[in-house]
Write an enzyme that holds these catalytic residues in place. Sequence first.
Site, PDB file in Angstrom:
ATOM      1  N   LYS A   1      68.473  44.293  35.212  1.00 44.36           N
ATOM      2  CA  LYS A   1      68.139  45.464  35.595  1.00 44.36           C
ATOM      3  C   LYS A   1      66.576  45.584  36.220  1.00 44.36           C
ATOM      4  CE  LYS A   1      68.599  50.608  34.775  1.00 44.36           C
ATOM      5  NZ  LYS A   1      68.968  51.607  34.112  1.00 44.36           N
TER       6      LYS A   1
ATOM      7  N   SER B   1      72.471  54.912  35.818  1.00 41.73           N
ATOM      8  CA  SER B   1      71.384  54.383  36.582  1.00 41.73           C
ATOM      9  C   SER B   1      71.504  52.698  37.016  1.00 41.73           C
ATOM     10  CB  SER B   1      70.049  54.601  36.335  1.00 41.73           C
ATOM     11  OG  SER B   1      69.927  54.002  34.962  1.00 41.73           O
TER      12      SER B   1
ATOM     13  N   SER C   1      73.574  55.315  30.986  1.00 43.43           N
ATOM     14  CA  SER C   1      73.290  54.547  32.407  1.00 43.43           C
ATOM     15  C   SER C   1      73.971  53.018  32.156  1.00 43.43           C
ATOM     16  CB  SER C   1      71.907  54.497  32.649  1.00 43.43           C
ATOM     17  OG  SER C   1      71.469  55.511  33.333  1.00 43.43           O
TER      18      SER C   1
HETATM   19  N1  GLN Z   1      72.315  60.100  34.496  1.00 44.13           N
HETATM   20  C1  GLN Z   1      71.283  60.303  33.071  1.00 44.13           C
HETATM   21  C2  GLN Z   1      69.798  60.631  34.174  1.00 44.13           C
HETATM   22  O1  GLN Z   1      69.878  60.808  35.134  1.00 44.13           O
HETATM   23  C3  GLN Z   1      70.980  59.060  32.449  1.00 44.13           C
HETATM   24  C4  GLN Z   1      70.348  57.879  33.065  1.00 44.13           C
HETATM   25  C5  GLN Z   1      70.160  56.955  31.943  1.00 44.13           C
HETATM   26  O2  GLN Z   1      70.771  56.735  31.025  1.00 44.13           O
HETATM   27  N2  GLN Z   1      69.126  56.173  32.248  1.00 44.13           N
HETATM   28  O3  GLN Z   1      68.883  60.756  33.113  1.00 44.13           O
END
Ligand code: GLN
Length: 500
Positions: free
Chosen positions: A81, A156, A180
Amino acid sequence: MPSLNELSLTDLRDLLARGECSSREVVEACLDRVDAVEAQVRAFLHLDREGALRQADAADAARRAGEASDRPLLGLPLGLKDVLAEQGQQLTCGSRILADFISPYDATVVERLRQAGAVLFGRLNMDEFAMGSSTENSAYFPTRNPWDLDRTPGGSSGGCAAAVAAAECPASIGSDTGGSVRQPAAFCGVVGLKPTYGRVSRYGLVAYASSLDQVGPVTRSVSDAALLLGVMAGHDSRDATSLPDPAPDYAAALDRGVRGLRIGLPREYRVGGLAPEVGGAVEAAVKVLADLGAEVREISLPHTEHSVAAYYIIAPAEASANLARFDGIRYGRREDGPDPVTLYARTRGSGFGREVKRRIVLGTYVLSSGYYDAYYLRAQKVRALIRRDFLRAFEEVDLILTPTTPTTAFRLGEKVDDPLQMYLMDVFTLACNLAGLCGISLPCGFSGSPRLPIGLQLLGPPLGETVLLQAAQAYQSATAWHRELPGLATAPGGSEPASG
Ligand code: GLN
């Protein structure tokens, strides 16, 4: 016979060990697959073709020189990532503000993966600074779900999950602050593991919400998740929140089964928005585990319903502080101005996207004097209650089982203008981070039409990865969902190269 790019890490490791293929062949198979499908999927922000082939040749040479024994990932390709520092490579975090930033050093995780022999072959797309659940908040382009190109792969770490599902690479490394790793794994039909907070070093992981962030693997199988966790886990003096406990041999305990394990089903997780097909697949998974000898019982986590509210105060609060460092002076993009305030405003105004700005504003607000007690402090109290619920539940059960997501993958564009609907996609994953637990998402079925993957989430107590992986492995050994691949049309020779 599946082609090399469709195999798991452990299968590839065995083939390499037996001399039945070379690392160069594995990497070439992945690169060919990228050429065939990447124009449709768009998982990669940057592909390091030459670097990957060079690392593969070096791995093959090391194997010939007899250096394979203590290097469990020797010659195996991995995508990262674009939020993990990899020396000499771009580190955009999916943001314009870091468009030209090159990492001056390796994250601890990256260092460990390299030492174990992994071939690092590309930088994967993500929501900007890991804020989002669909990869649509990437400043560059959205990634598409390999099972249905009109749908999101989740986020994400959407690039991580899409690349593995599309068989462009056997595994990838993402980060999970509120789901994420697990949510995109569920949407794409692959495995995603979030280790216990502090289990894997955060040194070199660009911070989003530091009290919640963890690095985790996205893989095709539970044994691959165990393999990668074993390499990445362990104490790191460069991360003050890193746990001192030595990492156990996760792979050794994998086949112990679930006989006698107590699995809790939280009553409160039967939420209104749960799609019937998801609920049905998860119930069927419970039956599989019960048939394998697990003791299933209902539990209660009364404060869990406040997870979304607490998370969306705490995470933006931490983000607003963490992102203050992108000021146009020390890192990345700079839009000059006659004075520092104008320089900051221009740089941050043009460098950050809408969702990131929304969270910075929200986070700054909940931390401001006058509102701190009403919002931030209260959210922290709720967080403590959520954690207490879980720790109490883990006195009665070994693991907790829930869906990973309330629905299957939604359409691109469907929720991007409705932040609340997007935030509700995290309803099952957030509590794990708020409470500092470990969790995994596994493929557990498909919806009817369109045919989209469904994810099962197992949660374990802090440092409960061994039992978590053991139960996940038992489920996976009894089912075949994880073996299915999306039927992507390929375009041999006719695709655009990944942008970079
Ligand atoms: N969807 C969650 C957010 O927008 C989690 C994102 C993540 O785990 N980085 O913060």
